[in-house]
Design an enzyme around this catalytic site. Structure first.
Site, short mmCIF file in Angstrom:
data_model
loop_
_atom_site.label_atom_id
_atom_site.label_comp_id
_atom_site.label_asym_id
_atom_site.label_seq_id
_atom_site.Cartn_x
_atom_site.Cartn_y
_atom_site.Cartn_z
N SER A 62 0.83 -1.20 0.00
CA SER A 62 0.00 0.00 0.00
C SER A 62 0.87 1.26 0.00
CB SER A 62 -0.90 0.01 1.24
OG SER A 62 -0.10 0.29 2.38
N LYS A 63 0.19 2.37 -0.24
CA LYS A 63 0.88 3.65 -0.23
C LYS A 63 1.54 3.89 1.12
CE LYS A 63 -0.67 8.34 0.03
NZ LYS A 63 0.57 8.83 0.57
#
Ligand code: GLU
Length: 516
Positions: free
Chosen positions: A275-276
């Site tokens: 994920s970011k």
């Protein structure tokens, strides 16, 4: 006759394209080019609530940066094609602009008994959901519940006709057949079977905004655009039974595309989806290009972090695929030759940020000197304008072994373009003591007498130091301090050979006068 292979990348413009999305596009592209077929870009923007301005442009720019140019769907200027032509026969390629075509397909399914009209209001469905939740259950619109709900399966025909004509809050839902085994084949995962009773009656089309949902638009467009393989992320695997049933309901099984679902990109520790937040936490980008969202929050991009697109693409190709040999460096064209879906792995692909840097460093090492010089001039401008290509090239060739990114060159090479203005205090304290101030002028004289002034001759300084029994480390580090300003940097002889005798003597003299 074999059908021409046609694949598509069909992103929804709901935000910046994650690197996993770029990998999906890349695998589609490689597959199409290898087969001499077509790679199509289609924008799936029927969910207007999730539309994010700029996301479509971002997606196209990202692909272009990677060297991935769709055969259909995007014009030379990077715009989504809206008007049909010989090259782009299926325009418009934005689903919101194709809205007029989907209703008849949804109605065709109602006529054939594969779908039905549903009149349940948003509020009544929300109430049912809340009620189920209170009992720790989930409400599903499916084979079990549809007979008790407000739809064309339960209402009298004239009432259905009235509501269709007079109201707008209705949808067309797919009628999942009861208790059937849906048998599917995936090019990566093999044979899969699902019992249809586990599926829900998904909405296909909405009267309120006259828009199809993802499922209907996706199937209809894949059919109309003559797609032969659907290569997409694993998150769409749960939709596959519905998609199979839709092809069957339309009677399109013969031309139904084959499916390949790509596994997720995993966090560096292998636990969960990349994920970011992982990127922010561990200091690497998860997006191809920098992105600033509506709140002004910045996400870093591979491009802005100094990655070469070739290195990024090469790294991405290896996230979930390998050629089965030891070779790791492949250009896009070489990937087109060797890629195969058979060698795409089923398990999740763990992202390794160090490996990403390694790929970039490999590309940095391979880059022709003239190209490195041109890149550096473009980013440095006037600061290095007075230096010749030969000089800049020698500096970059020396330093390229020590950096991962061209963006590191400015700092790493600054002393080649500007003499140090000060000297690191800790280094001065460590080396400029005892007999060093007395020895350095003798070393300076020796250097002044060297001819020719090349690396081989400069290295004889070490012999001089040894013969005289002088402290090697202190002398060499003092020289480095005078050349660089600190006690770090490449080999002293390498640096001197590039700087040239005049500049070296100037810097030594300045060091002596400053520290005395
Ligand atoms: N629009 C879907 C997405 O955003 C496409 C899924 C598919 O390729 O079928 O990923």
């Amino acid at each position: 006759m074999e059908r021409r292979r046609r694949v598509r990348f069909a992103p929804s413009p709901t935000g910046p394209l994650h690197m996993g999305g770029v990998r999906t596009a890349l695998y589609n592209y490689l597959y199409a080019k290898q087969a001499g077929g077509d790679f199509i870009l289609r924008i799936e923007d029927t969910d207007s609530q999730r539309f994010v301005p700029g996301a479509e442009e971002y997606i196209i720019e990202s692909l272009r940066w990677c060297g991935i140019f769709p055969d259909e769907g995007v014009d030379e200027n990077g715009k989504v094609v809206e008007v049909a032509s010989e090259r782009h026969p299926h325009a418009p390629y934005r689903q919101s602009q194709r809205r007029g075509i989907y209703r008849k397909y949804a109605e065709e399914l109602v006529e054939k008994g594969y779908a039905y009209y549903a009149f349940d209001s948003t509020e009544s469905l929300a109430a049912l959901r809340a009620e189920a939740e209170a009992q720790k259950k989930t409400f599903t619109y499916n084979w079990e519940t549809r007979g008790t709900l407000c739809n064309s399966l339960t209402l009298p025909t004239d009432e259905v006709a009235r509501r269709l004509a007079e109201t707008r809050d209705w949808t067309i839902r797919f009628k999942i057949p009861e208790n059937r085994t849906v048998a599917m084949d995936d090019l990566i995962r093999g044979h899969i079977e699902v019992n249809s009773n586990t599926l829900d009656d998904k909405v296909l089309w909405k009267r309120a905004d006259e828009l199809p949902t993802y499922h209907l638009a996706n199937i209809v467009d894949d059919h109309l655009m003559e797609i032969t393989e659907v290569i997409r992320g694993e998150e769409w695997l749960p939709s596959l039974p519905l998609h199979y049933l839709l092809y069957e309901a339309f009677g399109w099984q013969d031309s139904q595309p084959r499916f390949a679902h790509l596994s997720l990109l995993l966090k560096p520790d292998g636990k969960g989806k990349l994920s970011k937040r992982d990127g922010d936490r561990l200091g690497f980008p998860v997006f191809p290009l920098r992105w600033v969202n509506a709140e002004g929050e910045v996400s870093r991009g591979y491009r802005e972090d100094g990655y070469y697109p070739e290195a990024f693409v090469n790294m991405l190709a290896f996230l979930g695929w390998n050629p089965g040999t030891e070779q790791e460096i492949f250009s896009l064209d070489e990937l087109v030759k060797v890629f195969s879906l058979e060698r795409v792995v089923k398990s999740g692909a763990r992202f390794n940020p160090d490996k990403a840097k390694w790929f970039n460093q490999e590309y940095l090492r391979m880059r022709p000197t003239a190209q490195l010089v041109a890149d550096f001039r473009a980013s440095e401008g006037a600061r290095i304008a007075a230096f010749s290509d030969d000089y800049v090239g020698r500096v970059l060739d020396l330093m390229r072994e020590r950096v991962h990114f061209p963006t590191e060159f400015r700092e790493a090479t600054s002393f080649f373009f500007e003499a140090p203005a000060s000297y690191d205090e800790a280094a001065v304290a460590k080396f400029w003591k005892d007999d060093i101030p007395a020895l350095i002028p003798q070393v300076r004289e020796f250097i002044a007498g060297l001819d020719p002034f090349d690396k081989e001759h400069i290295e004889t300084v070490e012999a001089l130091i040894r013969e005289n029994g002088w402290p090697m480390g202190k002398v060499m580090n003092t020289l480095r301090l005078f050349l660089v300003g600190k006690s770090v940097g490449p080999g002293v002889a390498d640096m001197m050979a590039i700087l040239g005798k005049d500049e070296v003597l100037k810097r030594i003299d300045k060091g002596i006068t400053t520290l005395q």
